[in-house]
Scaffold this active site. Structure first.
Site, PDB file in Angstrom:
ATOM      1  N   ASP A 498       0.843  -1.202   0.164  1.00  0.00           N
ATOM      2  CA  ASP A 498      -0.033   0.093  -0.129  1.00  0.00           C
ATOM      3  C   ASP A 498       0.774   1.323  -0.473  1.00  0.00           C
ATOM      4  O   ASP A 498       2.059   1.186   0.110  1.00  0.00           O
ATOM      5  CB  ASP A 498      -0.651   0.040   1.545  1.00  0.00           C
ATOM      6  N   LYS A 499       0.331   2.160  -0.587  1.00  0.00           N
ATOM      7  CA  LYS A 499       1.833   3.416  -0.180  1.00  0.00           C
ATOM      8  C   LYS A 499       1.291   4.641   0.405  1.00  0.00           C
ATOM      9  O   LYS A 499       2.315   4.295   1.955  1.00  0.00           O
ATOM     10  CB  LYS A 499       1.105   4.561  -2.100  1.00  0.00           C
ATOM     11  N   ARG A 684       1.596  15.918  -4.816  1.00  0.00           N
ATOM     12  CA  ARG A 684      -0.195  15.725  -5.301  1.00  0.00           C
ATOM     13  C   ARG A 684      -0.507  17.408  -5.802  1.00  0.00           C
ATOM     14  O   ARG A 684      -0.177  17.748  -4.175  1.00  0.00           O
ATOM     15  CB  ARG A 684      -0.373  15.253  -3.592  1.00  0.00           C
ATOM     16  N   ASP A 750      -4.394   6.155  -4.432  1.00  0.00           N
ATOM     17  CA  ASP A 750      -4.628   6.889  -5.140  1.00  0.00           C
ATOM     18  C   ASP A 750      -4.313   7.175  -6.085  1.00  0.00           C
ATOM     19  O   ASP A 750      -4.687   6.581  -7.088  1.00  0.00           O
ATOM     20  CB  ASP A 750      -2.605   7.741  -4.359  1.00  0.00           C
ATOM     21  N   ALA A 885      -8.087  -1.469   7.255  1.00  0.00           N
ATOM     22  CA  ALA A 885      -8.988  -2.281   6.544  1.00  0.00           C
ATOM     23  C   ALA A 885      -8.827  -2.767   5.519  1.00  0.00           C
ATOM     24  O   ALA A 885      -9.840  -3.930   5.283  1.00  0.00           O
ATOM     25  CB  ALA A 885     -10.043  -1.868   8.518  1.00  0.00           C
TER      26      ALA A 885
END
Length: 1166
Positions: A498-499, A684, A750, A885
């Site tokens: 995951d990032k 971003r 993302d 989760a």
């Protein structure tokens, strides 16, 4: 008949199963009962282990519609069998009234049709389900889901709520009034209790289930066999080991059940208020909720006991259970198509599509907002295990099995040992019959040869390395709830990350802003909090366009919004409950700058702007908010400056989406180039826009206006540049993984460009590598699905990015072999939507894309799980590292899932790291490799131990001899168990290497290793056995023979005279026994050394001091024992100094007296 009686349920879904109908057969049951009695219960055990055999042995085939038992088989590669009993639900307590016109239409073709009229609903359902006049519905339960028989589709189907086949219009028009008590009672009968029941099994039930494991049954058989032959000591040792193993296993399993139970128990039973048809408010327990109930969300919040769609009011919700981020989310009411938006009245409600309006089970409602005294209401759409949390719990309770070659090969190897045991079994019987051995002795001997060949201690020995690895992992902060996964982690060759929060820090930092004036970009500015910008529309947008709220006086919300708001230093004030109730509909949230930022008031000619010049009165009220939508990639607000006559619309979101909604003349010409520069640097970027609204738009009109009417014709204002910093250890860890030839993949929610940029920054994609984005479009307007290919570098350069020939992509850039990956230097990237389209419409491309796919952006939780499965389908051993989760499904499905969070994700994940750092990944793989190699070593050692002892006993059987009790005990306890538990202590090698350990036992190198050792061991035992007979002092055994005893000694005493009267009638005191025993004992140690592989996966043996100590002690004892055992010419002068026994004296006094005090396992008589 098979074709007619076989149906498929859950077609096209992950849990698709074939279903067969059976009826109980009395005569078959009688035959099976007789077989159980005759087999001493073994047949019952066999049927317990094999559900398919159990059903087929006791039942006959029947039509599924009328069957009593169903047999289920999964359609995946595991082909697992389950059985379930058909039950009957009686509806006699709910009589059907006189019919009105009854609709025969079936909602969505499924088992549920929620009709407004209770009488019509009852008749409609009964007409579909009931086969008899007694109004009965047949169903069965599998994995916590009820499947009801549906006459319309002639198959079983599970109940669905309002989450499928219900339009947004009908949500308001048909379901917003609530249910009558009669309708509620009827639905509760079908849907059952609204609870996610995770029952913690009693210790007794868990014990029975664990004890009935085939290995423990075999151990029980062995213990009984040894006990009948008075071989008590080793039997006791096996019993003790088994008890320890069972107790530790029970503790681990029960602990997991308790953790899961505690996780779901927080909302199991609470009191809730529901609205009935007559607008009456009734208070009921949450367990009584059914789909269609209108639930009142309390003012002070609650933990949601079900999935519900919001139809009135606003809620602030903490969805950390679903997303892993404890960021409050604003939920607004579902748009009413008849009021808000024209032309989409037929849009179907979907919890995922409309998640901004859906309150999910297990999430926490922190605050509610309502106006003019109206209640905050939500319609229940799913209950129990059908909810989002229920599905998560089901995936934990009933995980898909993980196939691992080691365990498959281990069973094959055991079958080979059983075959060898069968040969020995037959040989023993024939040899004993020829020598006229008693029947009882033959039975014990022949069965005992099986326990020698298939060692009962094998499970305990195999888990030793795993237990030690688990302890070492615990020391470095990695906790494991599924120890068997440690071995599998040794095979990992691809890790998905995951990032946010995993590769990068949790939060974002504001790098700066770049404003636009007169359609031109100004220079980037770092400081936004200054007097020059305080009254600019740019800062006003940053101050208002967010979803922040105050919870107990603390500002909370999305981290990006929080950083943006903190950067300008403004103050947010929210209306109290009393203020909200006093005003007509709206009491807005107000934002204002601190007084020190406002310039002193100066005279102004423009009367309309006078209020702007008053520092104390410069406030902006947020009139309406349109929440962020991932589909639209933007959010907007309507705000009004205090004293201004017109309202303002502010919008922020993805730069491309915002620019497309702005006036072209306000967007700078170099917009794409500037944006690309920032995204390539890993920033971003958020774009802002603004426009003045017409003065005719009043506060009340704004509340009912659609967002499309607001979000257009805007003025482009500029960019906010946010920086998501990499964690300090990320690049080094990924470099270590790459050096070890372990692929790394990013799976994130993302945006694509940000994900690609972070992948480049952390070294996942090297600077010279090309990234190709696969944009898959679903079928639309009669056009077939297609894939557009383009380079990521050219994505933002023009409206039509440079395309790549779609025919060339799969052929030239994607290769079938992993070796080509390093040559091509291409990486594929795609978002969640494209991934889903490719899975559905381009199945042939999936394996090739999986070999080179590196970045997967905008991935939903279920898509992450699908990606893990797709990677596993191309023979990758996949690890997954995440912190939320929303990663639960993927963490559970991966071969090795590592959670960096100690929240709900840790319940689903086999591994949990105490420190939120990906440095745990290489540590886990190192320990996994060490445990895997240890398992190989131990398995090979135990196999050789069985073969060595099997051949030793077979040789001695040929002369009607055998090893003594204490010889067996010494080998099994003092040598084998000690060696197994010490050779497993070698820690993992200090670094990851490119070489991977073998995945299975059936390989050329391993088989050659085992077979060569078998040949060597058999050769030396045979040589010793026959060589000792050629010695001049050798004497053939007979009951009164001296064998290797000496008779001319001057040291004869009374004790010797006593011993002389005792006959060795079991043929234990002979030269062959001593020779075979000593040779085999050395062979156990030699084989242990040969199989104790060290570098590059484990530390070498000389660093394991326990093993060294064991070898030194055994060697020193046996050298003395050998010198004392044989009466060769080199020991003539010391003969009269030895005892009468020929077994040994210095190595173990136990064996000297063992044959006199205990009976040996095999009693051979002439």
């Amino acid at each position: 008949m098979d074709r007619e009686e076989r149906k498929t349920i859950n077609q096209g879904q992950e849990d698709e199963m074939e279903i067969y109908g059976y009826n109980l057969s009395r005569w078959k049951l009688a035959i099976v009962s007789l077989g159980v009695i005759c087999s001493g219960g073994f047949l019952l055990l066999l049927l317990y282990w094999m559900p398919e055999w159990r059903v087929k042995a006791t039942c006959v085939r029947a039509a599924i519609k009328d069957c009593e038992v169903v047999l289920l088989r999964t359609t995946d590669e595991f082909k697992m069998w389950f059985c379930a009993k058909i039950r009957v639900l009686s509806l006699e307590t709910y009589p059907v009234s006189s019919p009105k016109s009854m609709s025969n239409k079936l909602s969505n073709g499924h088992a549920v049709c929620l009709i407004e009229n209770p009488t019509e609903e009852n008749r409609h359902r009964i007409s579909k389900y009931s086969q008899t006049e007694s109004q009965q519905i047949r169903y069965f339960t599998h994995h916590s889901v009820k499947y009801f028989w549906n006459d319309t589709i002639h198959n079983f189907d599970f109940l669905k709520g309002l989450d499928e086949g219900v339009s947004c219009t009908s949500i308001y028009e048909k379901h917003s009034a609530g249910l009558t008590k009669g309708m509620h009672a009827y639905r509760k009968l079908l849907y059952g209790v609204n609870e996610i029941a995770v029952k913690v099994p009693s210790v007794f039930k868990l014990l029975i289930k664990e004890v009935l494991n085939p290995f423990y049954i075999f151990q029980l058989f062995s213990v009984i066999l040894w006990s009948t032959d008075e071989y008590y000591y080793y039997a006791l040792a096996i019993v003790v080991m088994s008890i320890v193993s069972i107790v530790s296993s029970l503790y681990s399993i029960r602990k997991q059940y308790v953790m899961l139970h505690d996780m779901v128990a927080t909302h199991s039973t609470v009191r809730v208020s529901v609205c009935r048809v007559n607008e009456e408010i009734e208070e009921i327990f949450s367990t009584d909720l059914v789909p269609g109930d209108v639930m009142v969300i309390p003012l002070n919040g609650t933990i949601m006991p079900c999935d519900a769609v919001l139809i009135n009011g606003t809620c602030i919700v903490n969805e950390s259970m679903l997303t892993g981020e404890s960021v409050p989310v604003t939920k607004t009411n579902l748009p009413n198509p008849s009021v808000d938006v024209k032309g989409i009245g037929d849009e179907l409600y979907n919890p995922e599509t409309h998640k901004r309006h859906t309150l999910f089970c297990g999430t926490t409602v922190i605050q509610t907002r309502f106006y003019t005294g109206e209640l905050v209401k939500a319609i229940v759409v799913r209950t129990g295990f059908s909810t989002s949390k229920g599905q998560l719990v089901r995936s934990i309770l009933y995980p898909k099995p993980t196939d691992f070659k080691l365990y498959r090969d281990a069973y094959l190897f055991l079958l080979c040992l059983v075959a060898v045991a069968g040969i020995g079994f037959i040989y023993t019987i024939i040899n004993s019959i020829l020598n006229e051995v008693q029947v009882g002795v033959i039975i014990i001997e022949s069965l005992d040869i099986i326990t020698i060949t298939v060692p009962p201690a094998l499970p305990a020995a195999m888990t030793a390395g795993i237990v030690y690895a688990q302890r070492r992992l615990k020391k470095i902060g990695i906790f494991c709830i599924s120890p068997q996964r440690i071995n599998i982690c040794g095979q990992l060759n691809l890790v998905c990350f995951d990032k946010t929060g995993t590769l990068t820090e949790d939060g974002l930092d504001l790098w700066g802003i770049q404003r636009v004036e007169n359609a031109r970009f100004l220079s980037p500015e770092e400081n936004v909090c200054n007097e020059m910008l305080v009254k600019s529309q740019f800062v006003a947008c940053m101050a208002t366009c967010h979803s922040l709220t105050k919870i107990e006086g603390v500002l909370s919300g999305d981290p990006l919004d929080l950083k943006m708001f903190e950067a300008i230093g403004w103050i947010l004030e929210e209306a109290t409950e009393e203020e909200t109730a006093l005003h007509n509909r709206i009491m807005p949230t107000v934002v204002r700058p601190p007084k020190q930022l406002l310039p002193e008031s100066t005279p102004a000619g423009n009367q309309e702007m006078e209020l702007f010049e008053l520092p104390a009165t410069y406030e902006i009220g947020i009139v309406r908010q349109f929440p962020f939508s991932s589909a639209l990639q933007r959010m907007s607000v309507v705000a009004r400056v205090l004293g201004d006559r017109k309202m303002d619309a502010y919008m922020k979101g993805a730069p491309e989406a915002i620019a497309g909604l702005c006036k072209p003349e306000t967007v700078p010409v170099d917009f794409q180039n500037v944006l690309e520069d920032f995204t390539k640097q890993g920033f971003r970027v958020i774009a802002l826009a603004h426009r003045k609204l017409e003065s005719k738009l009043t506060w009340h009109k704004v509340q009912n206006i659609s967002r499309d009417a607001i979000e257009n014709n805007m003025d482009f204002m500029g960019l906010i540049i946010m920086q998501n910093k990499l964690k300090q250890e990320t690049p080094a860890v990924l470099e270590d993984l790459h050096k070890a030839n372990i692929r790394t993949v990013m799976v994130t929610g993302d945006s694509m460009l940000t994900a690609v940029s972070v992948a480049r920054d952390c070294g996942m994609i090297l600077p010279q590598d090309k990234v190709i984005i696969a944009e898959a479009l679903p079928p639309k307007d009669g056009k077939v699905a297609k894939i557009n290919w383009h380079y990521a570098d050219s994505l933002t350069q023009c409206s039509h990015p440079s395309a790549i020939d779609p025919e060339a992509i799969p052929v030239k850039l994607v290769h079938d072999s992993l070796e080509d990956l390093q040559m091509t230097r291409y990486h594929f990237a795609m978002n969640g939507k494209s991934f889903s389209v490719i899975l559905e419409h381009f199945q042939d491309l999936v394996p090739k894309l999986m070999l080179h796919g590196t970045v997967f952006a905008r991935m939903a939780p279920d898509q992450k799980t699908q990606l893990i499965e797709a990677l596993q389908n191309v023979d990758y051993f996949v690890g997954m590292c995440g912190d939320g989760a929303n990663d639960c499904g993927a963490l559970k499905r991966a071969h090795g899932g590592i959670s960096l969070s100690e929240l709900e994700a840790s319940v689903a994940s086999p591994f949990t790291s105490k420190t939120p750092s990906i440095s745990c990944v290489p540590n886990l793989i190192r320990e996994g490799r060490a445990a895997l190699i240890t398992s190989f070593c131990v398995f090979k050692f135990m196999a050789l131990y069985s073969i060595i002892q099997y051949f030793s006993v077979t040789l001695l059987y040929s002369i009607l001899s055998n090893l003594g009790d204490f010889q067996f005990l010494f080998i099994d306890l003092a040598i084998i168990l000690v060696v197994v538990f010490t050779m497993s202590l070698n820690p993992a090698w200090k670094e990851l290497v490119a070489q991977r350990p073998p995945s299975g036992l059936i390989s050329g190198a391993l088989l050659f290793s085992v077979l060569s050792q078998i040949i060597i061991c058999i050769g030396f035992q045979s040589l010793g056995f026959f060589w000792v007979k050629q010695q001049p002092w050798y004497e053939v055994w007979h009951p009164k023979s001296d064998a290797c005893n000496t008779t001319g000694s001057g040291f004869w005493n009374s004790s010797h005279v006593d011993n002389e009267t005792e006959l060795d009638e079991h043929n234990i005191q002979n030269y062959e026994n001593t020779t075979v025993f000593f040779i085999s004992s050395f062979q156990y140690l030699i084989v242990a050394i040969a199989f104790s592989k060290g570098k590059p996966f484990r530390q070498p043996c000389y660093k394991n001091w326990q093993v060294l100590l064991l070898y030194i002690l055994c060697r020193s004892q046996w050298i003395g024992g050998e010198n004392a055992a044989y009466p060769g010419p080199w020991a003539v002068e010391r003969r009269h100094q030895r005892q009468s026994t020929c077994i040994w004296r210095r190595s173990s006094w136990l064996i000297q007296n063992g044959h006199q005090n205990l009976r040996q396992p095999q009693k051979l008589k002439l």
